[in-house]
Design a protein around this motif. Structure first.
Motif, PDB file in Angstrom:
ATOM      1  N   SER A  34       0.519  -1.042   0.114  1.00 47.99           N
ATOM      2  CA  SER A  34      -0.495  -0.300  -0.112  1.00 47.99           C
ATOM      3  C   SER A  34       1.014   1.156  -0.035  1.00 47.99           C
ATOM      4  CB  SER A  34      -0.642  -0.003   1.491  1.00 47.99           C
ATOM      5  OG  SER A  34      -0.043   0.162   2.782  1.00 47.99           O
ATOM      6  N   ILE A  43      -6.023   8.842   0.603  1.00 44.12           N
ATOM      7  CA  ILE A  43      -6.159   7.941  -0.026  1.00 44.12           C
ATOM      8  C   ILE A  43      -4.682   7.155  -0.323  1.00 44.12           C
ATOM      9  CG2 ILE A  43      -5.680   7.841  -3.140  1.00 44.12           C
ATOM     10  CD1 ILE A  43      -7.388  10.175  -3.382  1.00 44.12           C
ATOM     11  N   THR A  44      -5.231   5.964  -0.236  1.00 45.15           N
ATOM     12  CA  THR A  44      -4.433   5.046  -0.076  1.00 45.15           C
ATOM     13  C   THR A  44      -4.351   4.148  -1.794  1.00 45.15           C
ATOM     14  OG1 THR A  44      -3.889   4.460   2.099  1.00 45.15           O
ATOM     15  CG2 THR A  44      -2.913   2.929   1.169  1.00 45.15           C
ATOM     16  N   LEU A  45      -3.277   3.892  -2.683  1.00 45.70           N
ATOM     17  CA  LEU A  45      -2.991   2.570  -3.488  1.00 45.70           C
ATOM     18  C   LEU A  45      -2.317   1.636  -3.556  1.00 45.70           C
ATOM     19  CD1 LEU A  45      -2.037   6.040  -6.093  1.00 45.70           C
ATOM     20  CD2 LEU A  45      -3.738   5.243  -5.588  1.00 45.70           C
ATOM     21  N   THR A  63      -7.456   2.064  -5.815  1.00 47.00           N
ATOM     22  CA  THR A  63      -7.235   2.598  -4.808  1.00 47.00           C
ATOM     23  C   THR A  63      -7.218   1.560  -3.310  1.00 47.00           C
ATOM     24  OG1 THR A  63      -9.063   2.699  -4.700  1.00 47.00           O
ATOM     25  CG2 THR A  63      -7.865   4.540  -5.413  1.00 47.00           C
ATOM     26  N   VAL A  66     -10.138   4.857   0.445  1.00 43.57           N
ATOM     27  CA  VAL A  66     -10.223   6.479   0.598  1.00 43.57           C
ATOM     28  C   VAL A  66     -11.454   6.630   1.689  1.00 43.57           C
ATOM     29  CG1 VAL A  66     -10.921   8.003  -1.162  1.00 43.57           C
ATOM     30  CG2 VAL A  66     -10.657   6.280  -2.206  1.00 43.57           C
ATOM     31  N   GLY A  75     -11.046   9.505  -5.880  1.00 47.52           N
ATOM     32  CA  GLY A  75      -9.219   7.878  -5.762  1.00 47.52           C
ATOM     33  C   GLY A  75      -9.463   6.956  -7.120  1.00 47.52           C
ATOM     34  N   SER A  76     -10.622   7.442  -8.335  1.00 51.29           N
ATOM     35  CA  SER A  76      -9.968   6.760  -9.433  1.00 51.29           C
ATOM     36  C   SER A  76      -8.754   7.692  -9.762  1.00 51.29           C
ATOM     37  CB  SER A  76     -11.650   6.270 -10.349  1.00 51.29           C
ATOM     38  OG  SER A  76     -12.213   7.480 -10.093  1.00 51.29           O
ATOM     39  N   VAL A  79      -5.402   8.135  -9.297  1.00 48.73           N
ATOM     40  CA  VAL A  79      -4.910   6.434  -9.772  1.00 48.73           C
ATOM     41  C   VAL A  79      -4.471   7.215 -11.304  1.00 48.73           C
ATOM     42  CG1 VAL A  79      -5.334   4.477 -10.799  1.00 48.73           C
ATOM     43  CG2 VAL A  79      -5.983   4.839  -8.089  1.00 48.73           C
TER      44      VAL A  79
END
Length: 285
Positions: A34, A43-45, A63, A66, A75-76, A79
């Motif tokens: 992450s 926000i964590t990817l 993601t 979120v 979120g998107s 990304v």
């Protein structure tokens, strides 16, 4: 060096530079991690590293989480921005996550300024504008007299403008008061992208105070404080204001921030020319 070793090196360095947990393992065997964006901590990817990293690039899967404070669809959008940045900055054989975070932050800021994305709720978007009026209207906050700023000449780099100012201070409370005064009385500074601050103060009984504030420019304040330590300056604060010009500067912006900060300190007579270089020479012996 194996892929796992390279990844662990990045985990260690990133979590030291930014906050703990910026890069965290989800499944070490599958090399799933992450990645929290320092500029958008809500926000964590989800990142997947290949078996031959860094000879091959990592993949941004989407993601991982979120926060509820993030606008719908952000979120998107984040990304997409991070994927575009990754494709642009990745170089085979070179670790890339630090550069990815730094470049993604600037790309997200630029996209928001152009109206392509909305990073914050409308209430948050007006926070900086409201901050000035709140300070001015709150009688409990005493702005005091105009701080005795020493202002260095502005430096422009690829349309970004950097302006440093320094002033003598005798307490952390006075330093904070000077920041509040600047934001309340200087509309241009209040609307700037960042107002990065650092101060060093010697008090009574050999007590000392050192602090800094990145104001959204991750690690900038600590670099300014480190500069002040190298210059051995005390009882002074420095603020570097940056107006983002829409063109990415990358890590070079830290050099510019410290250059302007140092000039303000020297112009104010807080440090002699050459003191910083003398300190560095001593450290090399």
């Amino acid at each position: 060096m194996s892929a796992n070793d390279a990844i662990q090196d990045e985990v260690t360095s990133l979590n030291a530079i930014f906050d703990e947990g910026t890069l965290s393992a989800l499944d070490e065997d599958q090399r799933l991690y992450s990645l929290r964006l320092p500029s958008l901590p809500s926000i964590t990817l989800r990142i997947e590293f290949p078996a031959d990293y860094p000879d091959a690039p990592p993949s941004v899967l989407g993601t991982q989480s979120v926060g509820q404070d993030v606008p719908k669809g952000m979120g998107s959008q984040a990304v997409d921005v991070v994927r575009e940045v990754l494709a642009r900055i990745y170089q085979p054989g070179e670790a890339c996550i630090y550069d990815l975070l730094e470049e993604a932050r600037e790309a997200l800021e630029q996209a928001e300024e152009q109206g392509d994305i909305q990073l914050h709720d409308q209430q948050d978007a007006h926070l900086e504008e409201d901050k000035t009026s709140l300070i001015q209207s709150d009688p409990a906050i005493d702005l005091g007299p105009e701080p005795p700023w020493i202002v260095a000449p502005a430096l422009t780099e690829k349309k970004s403008v950097f302006l440093a100012r320094a002033a003598p201070v005798s307490s952390p409370a006075q330093a904070r008061q000077y920041v509040a005064h600047l934001l309340a009385t200087d509309k241009k500074a209040a609307r700037a992208t960042h107002n990065m601050t650092a101060w060093r103060i010697k008090g009574f009984n050999e007590t000392s105070y050192q602090d800094c504030d990145d104001d959204g420019e991750t690690a900038a304040g600590s670099r300014m404080l480190h500069l002040m330590q190298l210059m051995d300056v005390w009882n002074v604060m420095v603020i570097v204001t940056r107006w983002y010009g829409g063109i990415h500067l990358g890590p070079d912006r830290f050099r510019i921030i410290n250059t302007t900060a140092r000039e303000a300190l020297v112009l104010g007579g807080f440090a002699k020319e050459g003191k910083e270089s003398d300190t560095k020479k001593k450290g090399k012996k």
